[in-house]
Design an enzyme around this catalytic site. Structure first.
Site, mmCIF file in Angstrom:
data_model
loop_
_atom_site.group_PDB
_atom_site.id
_atom_site.type_symbol
_atom_site.label_atom_id
_atom_site.label_comp_id
_atom_site.label_asym_id
_atom_site.label_seq_id
_atom_site.Cartn_x
_atom_site.Cartn_y
_atom_site.Cartn_z
ATOM 1 N N PHE A 179 -11.244 -20.599 40.630
ATOM 2 C CA PHE A 179 -11.136 -19.242 41.181
ATOM 3 C C PHE A 179 -9.681 -18.974 41.536
ATOM 4 O O PHE A 179 -9.083 -19.697 42.328
ATOM 5 C CB PHE A 179 -12.003 -19.056 42.436
ATOM 6 C CG PHE A 179 -11.902 -17.645 42.975
ATOM 7 C CD1 PHE A 179 -12.656 -16.617 42.422
ATOM 8 C CD2 PHE A 179 -11.009 -17.338 44.005
ATOM 9 C CE1 PHE A 179 -12.537 -15.313 42.893
ATOM 10 C CE2 PHE A 179 -10.895 -16.029 44.471
ATOM 11 C CZ PHE A 179 -11.646 -15.016 43.920
ATOM 12 N N ASP B 7 -2.628 -23.880 42.720
ATOM 13 C CA ASP B 7 -3.126 -22.810 43.579
ATOM 14 C C ASP B 7 -3.601 -23.440 44.883
ATOM 15 O O ASP B 7 -4.692 -23.999 44.960
ATOM 16 C CB ASP B 7 -4.271 -22.072 42.856
ATOM 17 C CG ASP B 7 -4.900 -20.979 43.705
ATOM 18 O OD1 ASP B 7 -4.606 -20.905 44.916
ATOM 19 O OD2 ASP B 7 -5.712 -20.208 43.151
ATOM 20 N N LYS C 280 -3.966 -17.330 52.198
ATOM 21 C CA LYS C 280 -4.934 -17.443 53.307
ATOM 22 C C LYS C 280 -4.359 -17.920 54.658
ATOM 23 O O LYS C 280 -4.084 -17.110 55.523
ATOM 24 C CB LYS C 280 -6.105 -18.322 52.877
ATOM 25 C CG LYS C 280 -6.952 -17.648 51.784
ATOM 26 C CD LYS C 280 -8.287 -18.317 51.603
ATOM 27 C CE LYS C 280 -9.244 -17.496 50.775
ATOM 28 N NZ LYS C 280 -9.163 -17.665 49.325
HETATM 29 C C1 LIG Z 1 -9.059 -16.813 48.147
HETATM 30 C C2 LIG Z 1 -8.424 -17.415 46.962
HETATM 31 C C3 LIG Z 1 -7.669 -16.649 46.068
HETATM 32 C C4 LIG Z 1 -7.553 -15.148 46.178
HETATM 33 O O1 LIG Z 1 -6.931 -14.767 47.363
HETATM 34 P P1 LIG Z 1 -6.998 -13.216 47.830
HETATM 35 O O2 LIG Z 1 -6.103 -13.179 49.019
HETATM 36 O O3 LIG Z 1 -8.423 -12.932 48.135
HETATM 37 O O4 LIG Z 1 -6.496 -12.413 46.704
HETATM 38 C C5 LIG Z 1 -7.042 -17.307 45.032
HETATM 39 N N1 LIG Z 1 -7.141 -18.632 44.867
HETATM 40 C C6 LIG Z 1 -7.865 -19.398 45.704
HETATM 41 C C7 LIG Z 1 -7.919 -20.861 45.486
HETATM 42 C C8 LIG Z 1 -8.537 -18.816 46.773
HETATM 43 O O5 LIG Z 1 -9.273 -19.574 47.588
#
Ligand SMILES: *Cc1c(COP(=O)(O)O)cnc(C)c1O
Length: 396
Positions: free
Chosen positions: A133, A220, A249
């Site tokens: 994701f 990521d 986050k």
């Molecule tokens: C939450 C998340 C995203 C997306 O972040 P947003 O601030 O909602 O755009 C991307 N990568 C990972 C691993 C995430 O947990």
């Protein structure tokens, strides 16, 4: 359900639990009816310092009186300050600031593609993973695996090759002799995909492969980064350094912020005019990042995340691990998953009724990502509230 717990004018993009939260203190929040909850989710790994932190709030209040926003037409000293703090801790050199996780990943994908195109690779390809994701913009949802995220919007961005996590042979086979690969992009711990970690050896092998081939390793760390796993960044458990790392986050303890951290060739791919963001790097968000890091260090929250995380995981193993229907308790630091043998999305609402905030990811995995200030007494409370819920749920 009170009137506050309905949203007739907001787009119905979320399946919401019928409660509305009004205020918080530490790891607790209260709803509009005055009911108290223990927050084991922290806004999905966002509220690093919990709620109404006595050091963070005054600092942000002071920042509000100085500047909230300027523009990237001018230097923003707080950007340089936060970039220095991040690069020192990551062993990297340069940062681009934005406001969300998907934006950070979108920028990382742009870096990888331009890096390739600058080298003469006209149709650059990026290796991504099953269960990944990365966000919900066109580029990031194309990199994401889940059909629920991807489907229904027409043509996606091309240039992604998908492989299974932790299978080095599969990666070698999928990329064998392909001159168009420019990068490998992954979450060191897949968050939305069910809290599945990439193995340390696998991360090391991919790092070596990227070095040998001249590919960028993009990690990521939007969910797993910022101390959550007991290191600044989750990949540091494997002793490697990526070329590009994305954060969001937990970086601002609740203030919207995202960052692309880069080094070596990746650090200078984007030049003036190639990329930008109006809100990116604004003084309020930067101050939130600077203070989050300062407070985490002053209060020893990284070591604390390791300790209380180990404690919470072991208590979950003891009290839930043996229930028939609980497949595994796994995780690192304060990013913990409890996998059941069946879909358990209903537990989000049942837990809220029982005064506990948590989420369920990948249908079958209970996700706990509490603030890093969680105490062992609060960890005990999470387990005490969760065990009867899971027991009843599995017996139904
Ligand atoms: C939450 C998340 C995203 C997306 O972040 P947003 O601030 O909602 O755009 C991307 N990568 C990972 C691993 C995430 O947990």
């Amino acid at each position: 359900m009170t009137v506050a717990a309905t949203s007739p004018h907001v787009m119905p993009t979320y399946g919401r639990i019928p409660i509305a939260l009004e205020r918080g203190q530490g790891c607790r929040v209260w709803d509009t009816d005055g009911k108290e909850y223990l927050d084991a989710l922290a806004g999905i790994a966002v509220n690093t310092l919990g709620h109404n932190h006595p050091k963070l709030v005054p600092a942000l209040q002071e920042q509000l009186t100085k500047l909230i926003h300027t523009s990237n037409y001018y230097h923003v000293p707080l950007q340089e300050q936060l970039a220095a703090l991040l690069t020192e801790r990551a062993g990297m050199t340069n940062v681009f600031f934005c406001s969300t996780g998907l934006e950070a990943n979108e920028g990382a994908i742009k870096i990888a593609r331009k890096y390739g195109i600058d080298k003469g690779i006209a149709q650059p390809q990026i290796v991504v993973y099953d269960h990944a994701f990365h966000g919900r913009s066109f580029a990031t949802m194309s990199a994401t695996a889940n059909p629920k995220v991807r489907n229904g919007f027409g043509a996606l961005l091309d240039g992604f090759i998908r492989v299974s996590p932790n299978d080095y042979t599969a990666l070698e086979e999928a990329t064998e002799g392909n001159p168009n690969i420019v990068a490998v992009m992954m979450e060191p711990i897949q968050g939305e995909g069910g809290l599945h970690p990439m193995r340390k050896e696998y991360l090391q092998q991919v790092r070596a492969l990227c070095d040998a081939k001249g590919w960028l390793l993009i990690l990521d760390e939007v969910q797993a980064g910022m101390g959550r796993t007991g290191k600044w960044f989750a990949h540091q458990w494997a002793g490697i350094t990526p070329d590009v790392m994305t954060l969001a986050k937990g970086l601002g303890s609740g203030v919207p912020i995202g960052a692309i951290v880069a080094h070596h060739a990746a650090a200078t791919v984007l030049q003036a005019g190639n990329h930008g963001s109006t809100f990116g790097g604004n003084p309020l968000a930067m101050r939130a990042g600077v203070e989050t890091i300062r407070i985490m260090e002053e209060d020893g929250l990284i070591a604390h995340a390791t300790e209380v995380g180990q404690y919470l995981k072991s208590q979950l193993q003891t009290h839930l691990g043996s229930l028939p229907g609980v497949l595994e308790v796994r995780g690192q630091g304060l990013l913990i998953g409890v996998e059941l043998n069946q879909p358990c999305g209903a537990l989000i609402g049942l837990a809220a009724e029982a005064g506990l905030l948590l989420s369920v990811t990948s249908d079958t995995v209970i996700r706990l990502a509490p603030p890093l200030i969680l105490t062992t007494a609060e960890a005990d409370e999470i387990v005490a509230r969760l065990r009867p819920l899971v027991e009843t749920f599995l017996a139904a």
